[in-house]
Every structure is written in structure tokens, then in C-alpha cells.
Design a protein around this motif. Sequence first.
Motif, PDB file in Angstrom:
ATOM      1  N   VAL A 188       1.008  -1.106   0.147  1.00  0.00           N
ATOM      2  CA  VAL A 188       0.099   0.151   0.008  1.00  0.00           C
ATOM      3  C   VAL A 188       0.911   1.080  -0.122  1.00  0.00           C
ATOM      4  N   ASP A 189       0.559   2.100  -0.880  1.00  0.00           N
ATOM      5  CA  ASP A 189       1.387   3.304  -1.023  1.00  0.00           C
ATOM      6  C   ASP A 189       1.244   4.207   0.411  1.00  0.00           C
ATOM      7  N   PRO A 190       2.198   4.543   0.837  1.00  0.00           N
ATOM      8  CA  PRO A 190       1.838   5.164   2.238  1.00  0.00           C
ATOM      9  C   PRO A 190       1.380   6.389   1.875  1.00  0.00           C
ATOM     10  N   ASP A 191       1.317   7.090   0.901  1.00  0.00           N
ATOM     11  CA  ASP A 191       0.556   8.389   0.768  1.00  0.00           C
ATOM     12  C   ASP A 191      -1.083   8.111   0.474  1.00  0.00           C
ATOM     13  N   GLU A 192      -1.401   6.927   0.369  1.00  0.00           N
ATOM     14  CA  GLU A 192      -2.837   6.646   0.277  1.00  0.00           C
ATOM     15  C   GLU A 192      -3.629   6.540   1.716  1.00  0.00           C
ATOM     16  N   PRO A 193      -4.819   6.791   1.715  1.00  0.00           N
ATOM     17  CA  PRO A 193      -5.475   7.029   3.006  1.00  0.00           C
ATOM     18  C   PRO A 193      -5.846   5.579   3.712  1.00  0.00           C
ATOM     19  N   TRP A 194      -5.584   4.387   3.177  1.00  0.00           N
ATOM     20  CA  TRP A 194      -5.974   3.296   3.416  1.00  0.00           C
ATOM     21  C   TRP A 194      -5.032   2.248   4.004  1.00  0.00           C
ATOM     22  N   ASP A 195      -5.410   1.445   4.973  1.00  0.00           N
ATOM     23  CA  ASP A 195      -4.168   0.609   5.538  1.00  0.00           C
ATOM     24  C   ASP A 195      -3.986  -0.642   4.560  1.00  0.00           C
ATOM     25  N   THR A 196      -4.929  -1.236   4.175  1.00  0.00           N
ATOM     26  CA  THR A 196      -4.888  -2.481   3.337  1.00  0.00           C
ATOM     27  C   THR A 196      -5.704  -2.423   2.350  1.00  0.00           C
ATOM     28  N   ARG A 197      -5.589  -3.563   1.238  1.00  0.00           N
ATOM     29  CA  ARG A 197      -6.168  -3.517   0.020  1.00  0.00           C
ATOM     30  C   ARG A 197      -6.052  -5.188  -0.452  1.00  0.00           C
ATOM     31  N   GLY A 198      -7.095  -5.569  -1.013  1.00  0.00           N
ATOM     32  CA  GLY A 198      -7.224  -7.041  -1.526  1.00  0.00           C
ATOM     33  C   GLY A 198      -7.833  -7.914  -0.676  1.00  0.00           C
ATOM     34  N   TYR A 199      -7.714  -9.136  -0.967  1.00  0.00           N
ATOM     35  CA  TYR A 199      -8.404 -10.340  -0.490  1.00  0.00           C
ATOM     36  C   TYR A 199      -7.917 -10.289   1.002  1.00  0.00           C
ATOM     37  N   VAL A 200      -8.732 -10.595   2.033  1.00  0.00           N
ATOM     38  CA  VAL A 200      -8.414 -11.007   3.433  1.00  0.00           C
ATOM     39  C   VAL A 200      -8.977 -12.310   3.684  1.00  0.00           C
ATOM     40  N   VAL A 201      -7.964 -13.431   3.986  1.00  0.00           N
ATOM     41  CA  VAL A 201      -8.278 -14.814   4.057  1.00  0.00           C
ATOM     42  C   VAL A 201      -7.946 -15.167   5.372  1.00  0.00           C
ATOM     43  N   GLY A 202      -8.137 -16.482   5.890  1.00  0.00           N
ATOM     44  CA  GLY A 202      -7.796 -17.131   6.913  1.00  0.00           C
ATOM     45  C   GLY A 202      -8.020 -16.788   8.493  1.00  0.00           C
ATOM     46  N   GLU A 203      -7.030 -16.644   9.061  1.00  0.00           N
ATOM     47  CA  GLU A 203      -7.140 -16.175  10.290  1.00  0.00           C
ATOM     48  C   GLU A 203      -7.474 -14.673  10.500  1.00  0.00           C
TER      49      GLU A 203
ATOM     50  N   LEU B 177      -9.178 -12.916   8.369  1.00  0.00           N
ATOM     51  CA  LEU B 177     -10.539 -12.907   7.856  1.00  0.00           C
ATOM     52  C   LEU B 177     -11.458 -13.182   9.328  1.00  0.00           C
ATOM     53  N   LYS B 178     -11.015 -14.115  10.033  1.00  0.00           N
ATOM     54  CA  LYS B 178     -11.863 -14.523  11.296  1.00  0.00           C
ATOM     55  C   LYS B 178     -11.757 -13.392  12.142  1.00  0.00           C
ATOM     56  N   ARG B 179     -10.479 -12.753  12.152  1.00  0.00           N
ATOM     57  CA  ARG B 179     -10.312 -11.533  12.990  1.00  0.00           C
ATOM     58  C   ARG B 179     -11.033 -10.379  12.917  1.00  0.00           C
ATOM     59  N   ARG B 180     -11.091 -10.214  11.392  1.00  0.00           N
ATOM     60  CA  ARG B 180     -11.697  -8.853  11.130  1.00  0.00           C
ATOM     61  C   ARG B 180     -13.317  -9.071  11.189  1.00  0.00           C
ATOM     62  N   MET B 181     -13.681 -10.221  10.961  1.00  0.00           N
ATOM     63  CA  MET B 181     -15.282 -10.441  11.067  1.00  0.00           C
ATOM     64  C   MET B 181     -15.591 -10.477  12.433  1.00  0.00           C
ATOM     65  N   SER B 182     -14.697 -10.719  13.477  1.00  0.00           N
ATOM     66  CA  SER B 182     -14.974 -10.605  14.896  1.00  0.00           C
ATOM     67  C   SER B 182     -15.456  -9.202  14.913  1.00  0.00           C
ATOM     68  N   ASP B 183     -15.203  -8.087  14.287  1.00  0.00           N
ATOM     69  CA  ASP B 183     -15.365  -6.821  14.408  1.00  0.00           C
ATOM     70  C   ASP B 183     -16.566  -6.479  13.732  1.00  0.00           C
ATOM     71  N   TYR B 184     -17.391  -7.272  13.406  1.00  0.00           N
ATOM     72  CA  TYR B 184     -18.606  -7.207  12.191  1.00  0.00           C
ATOM     73  C   TYR B 184     -19.266  -6.071  12.983  1.00  0.00           C
ATOM     74  N   ARG B 185     -19.816  -6.103  14.131  1.00  0.00           N
ATOM     75  CA  ARG B 185     -20.376  -5.149  14.574  1.00  0.00           C
ATOM     76  C   ARG B 185     -20.031  -3.784  14.740  1.00  0.00           C
ATOM     77  N   GLN B 186     -18.904  -3.720  14.421  1.00  0.00           N
ATOM     78  CA  GLN B 186     -18.064  -2.307  14.508  1.00  0.00           C
ATOM     79  C   GLN B 186     -17.674  -1.846  12.995  1.00  0.00           C
ATOM     80  N   THR B 187     -18.112  -2.467  12.039  1.00  0.00           N
ATOM     81  CA  THR B 187     -17.530  -2.523  10.672  1.00  0.00           C
ATOM     82  C   THR B 187     -18.667  -1.827   9.681  1.00  0.00           C
ATOM     83  N   LYS B 188     -18.448  -0.933   8.882  1.00  0.00           N
ATOM     84  CA  LYS B 188     -19.427  -0.648   7.949  1.00  0.00           C
ATOM     85  C   LYS B 188     -18.629  -0.038   6.648  1.00  0.00           C
ATOM     86  N   ALA B 189     -19.268  -0.117   5.440  1.00  0.00           N
ATOM     87  CA  ALA B 189     -18.540   0.148   4.262  1.00  0.00           C
ATOM     88  C   ALA B 189     -19.158   1.472   3.563  1.00  0.00           C
ATOM     89  N   LEU B 190     -18.121   2.002   2.663  1.00  0.00           N
ATOM     90  CA  LEU B 190     -18.937   2.703   1.692  1.00  0.00           C
ATOM     91  C   LEU B 190     -18.786   2.328   0.186  1.00  0.00           C
TER      92      LEU B 190
END
Length: 584
Positions: free
Chosen positions: A422-437, A439-452
Motif C-alpha cells: 500500500v502506497d504510504p500516501d494513500e489513506p487506507w491501511d490494506t487492500r485486496g483479499y483477506v483470508v484465513g485467521e 478474515l476471522k479476526r476482521r469478521m469478529s469486528d463485524y458489529r463495528q464495521t461498515k462500508a462505503l
Amino acid sequence: MEDPDVVIVGAGADGPAAAARLAREHGLDVLVLEAGPWHGNSKWPKPHADAGGTVSTNPDDLDGKLMDEQFTHREADANDPTWGYLRVGPADHSRAPWFRNLHQNAFIWQVSAVGGTSIHYFGNHPRAYPYAIDEQPHWPISYEELVPYYQLNEEVTSSQQAPITAKEEVFIEGAKNAGYDLIDTKNVTETGWRPQINSVEVPGRETSNGKPLDSDYDGSFSYDDGFRGDTLVGDHFQGSSTPIDAPVRDKARKSSNVGWVPRALDATADSEMGNVALRPNTFVTNINTVEGAGALEATGVDYRDTWSGRTGTIEADAVVLAAGCIESPRLWLNSGLPDDGWVGRGLTTHWFDWVVGVYSDETIAEINPEARHMDPYVGQNSAVRFDKPGVGGMEDIGMSPGLVSYADYLFTRAGYSFDVEVDPDEPWDTRGYVVGEELKRRMSDYRQTKALLILTDDLPRQDNGVSLDDTFSDEHGAVPKVRWEPHPDDDAKRDELARIAARIHRAAGAEHVHRCDWPPLLLHMQSSMRMGEVLDSNAEARNVDRLFVGDHSALANGVGGPNPTNSGQALALRTADRIADLYF
């Protein structure tokens, strides 16, 4: 119905609106032919297991409690593209879906049924940006000419400001902190944010037991117990038949099968209006023509019953294609009608992207002290938006967990996030597929996650669109071959909107921002049978008299980026008036 005045091919978002207008305003007899099933109609109690009836003309056939049984609200039941009850394919679920040839990393998300793809839309009903109609050469009519039809459509579909829940409050906080102002008009000419205008009735504020709908409400959500309007359950992508027990016309979200189909059938019950008959499970295979005065003239259609295989012909004084941006040009081309190079071409799809923010409980509490979590499944799926005419827009999204895991982390063209720099000048932390452990960790934050969701103003280009595949055919003729690739100008607009989305997340206090970098998702499709090219200013075919297009494919471009349903239905209403004026 024998010898209708008008036959309409397709009962998706737009066809029923045109049918209702032709019958109620102009007294015409209209037959609507739909290739898919009909949910919530007593003549088809088991629409995916049994052929049921043939045609329905009576609004009393509509059965809301039957719809409740048929729409389970489970993600896989509804949305699996091979066997879900919301798929592109015959009603008979022992048979495969209909094939579209798509030679690229992309996905077509449509529904064949009475109501069409509007059965799983969020109900977002913004108008086109005026500049997209008045300041581009694509449109042969003015924005001002569409406004009365917008107003009519918004009245029939109960379009109004969506209720605000915690996820919307977070977005609004971010948009304000990022320096954007509130837009207070439906006719958007400036950059800013605003609540969505949705075709969803607001929640019933007072129910039979006298308790308002708020976080402490513990009453019944049943129509039979007095509840009215939206239940804020966020199930629209699964068909949404809430409130339970409500008649079809009183379901909260006014998808075409709820908002326009009952109104069309009402005409038949009124002796002073025309008649509307709707026949599902009927795939139109050919448009019949004769040589007219200087041009071909449409005389009717040939069809095939998708259960029995029986074929037949319908004669009519006018034919309206409302089968959508893929099937309308496919039918035209399979019928051997003239093609000057633009039939099926110029397809736009709002070149989507998806930018995800993850928030802490503390951040949510600072914005709304009464909210313990953001809970993206609470409220309408999309209830606030951002607009930037000339570039596009975005909308705040919350969905159920399976759809979130797919859309947030598993649909991308970028590769695996752990392997994508990820280009450090871009305003996002990660980009692309999230899989495995991870993905489980990210989905554990489901209730605090939303998209645009990014909605790019992609413009019509002749090399994008629908043609016939010369290799594959099915029982209805050569299958459609679909191609859509972004232009560098579209990429630049999408990147600009993605950066704005990430900054809004940051300004609201997101701890982690993830850009999905979606491949093409063909969901908001427009302009494959464009006014100004294939069609004239009446939406009549330039090369075939008495043949009209009354669906989103007639839109001359992507209306600037706003969700297209309101514009497609408004244009279909106008086209119905033009049909009556020209030929009846």
C-alpha cells in the motif's frame, strides 16, 4: 389477454410502471410477459417447484403472507447465484440458471422474477444529477422534462428520507469533520452529503400497543398486530417482505412488485381504465415485424413457456422492451433487427468500489452515547450518501454478516492483502483479499464495521456492452456475451472517490481502513440501448416503428452515478405517455 394494445417484455423495475401508466392514464390494454417466477401471488403458491397458473389480472391474487413464506430472508437461500430464489434463471429450480458469457474477472448480479432486480435492491431513489442530462451530448431530452415523472414515481413508491441509525450517524460525523456540507435538494448540483431518499415507508411510529419504535421497543413487528412501515431489519437484499403479515402492497420497501404491480393490476378492477395482465414464466424469443412506411414496424412477439416448453405468438399495436440491459439487446439481436453499431453498446455500470472502516466501541459512544455498537445490520441497508457531480458519489452500507464478509474482504482484483503493498500516501491501511485467521479476526469486528460503496460516473463507450455469442445457444437462442472494462478516466474518478471515502472514515475515527478494489460488478447497469443512438427522444427505435425500450437500457448514460431505479422508472413513465400520444 388476446390482442393487447401493448405488449411489454419484462416485469422488472420499469415494465410494471409503464404498464400501470398505459392502463390507468390512457385506458389501454397491456400484457406484461416475464421470464422469471412471481412471488407472493396465490396462483403460484410454490413458484420454484410447480408451474402453477398462467396469467394474473386480479390484485386479489396478491398474497403478502405467501410472500413471507417464499422469502426466507436467509442469505444463501436468496442470493446463491445457482439455486437462490433471487437468481437469473427459470423458476424451475431443478434446472440450471441462464448462461451469460463473461470472459473476465467480473460478476453479473441480476434477478429474473416479477419485480426483477428491484426485489433485492436497497430502495435508494436519488434522482440523476441534472448536469448528467443537460450538460452532456448523450441525452435528447432535458432534466426539467423528467422532473414531473420523478415526482409521480416518488409518490407511488413512498420515496422519503431514510431513518438515521448509528451507522449513519458515524458517516455524518465523518463527512462533517472532513469539511463537507449538507445538501438540501433532490436536484443535486454541488458536492456534499445528505440522507438517502429511499422507496421505503418509514417505521410505524405508533403501534397498536402505543409504543413508538425506538431502541426500547419490545412490541410485535407484525402487520396483523398493528405495525406499519419499515422494521429496520436490513434484509432488503434477501427480498424483504417486512412487515410480516402485511398485504403485498403494504410491504415497506416498494420494489416494483410491491409499488407498481398492484397499482397496474388495480386498473383491471376499474371498468373506466384499461386492463393489465401479467404472465410470468414466459420467455420472449423474437420480435415480429413487417415492412412499414419507410421502416420496419413491430407487430408483436413470439414466446416460450419456461415450464412446458410450449411456444406462441402475441400480436399487439406496440411492443416495449423492458427486459433489462442484457436481455433487451439480446432479444433485439436474436430477432435480426437492424444494428447501426450501438445496439447493446455503451453499457455503463457505475464502476463500483468498496471502502471499509472498522471502529472501536469508544468511538461509537463518543458519537452516540446511547449506542453500544454500530451494528450495521440495524436500519435500512443504505440511508445516507455523498454526491460529487462530475465524478460520482458514494453511499453508506450495512448488511448481514455473510454479504459483509464477501463484499468487504473476498471480492477484489488486487490480490491477497498480505502480499499487496500500500502506497504510504494513500489513506487506507490494506487492500485486496483477506483470508484465513485474518478474515476471522476482521469478521469478529463485524458489529463495528461498515462500508462505503463507490458509485463512479462511468460514461458510455462503444466497446462496452452486450453482443451475441457465436459459440453458445440455449433454448431461447444465442446467449448474450457481456463485456465491460473501465476507461482510464473512469479509474481516475473511482480512485478520487475511494480517497474521499477513506478520509471520511478517518475523520469519523475509524481505526482501520481497507480498500477492496473490486473487479467489475454489473449491478447498476444502464444505457445499452441508449436514447440518442438506438432510440429517439420518444424512446422509440430509430429503425423499427412501434418498438420502444422502457427499461434502464434506454437511459442515455449512467445518470452521473446516482442509483438508477428512480430515473429508469421515471423515463418508463414518460415513454408510456409518448406511446399513447403517438399511436393511441
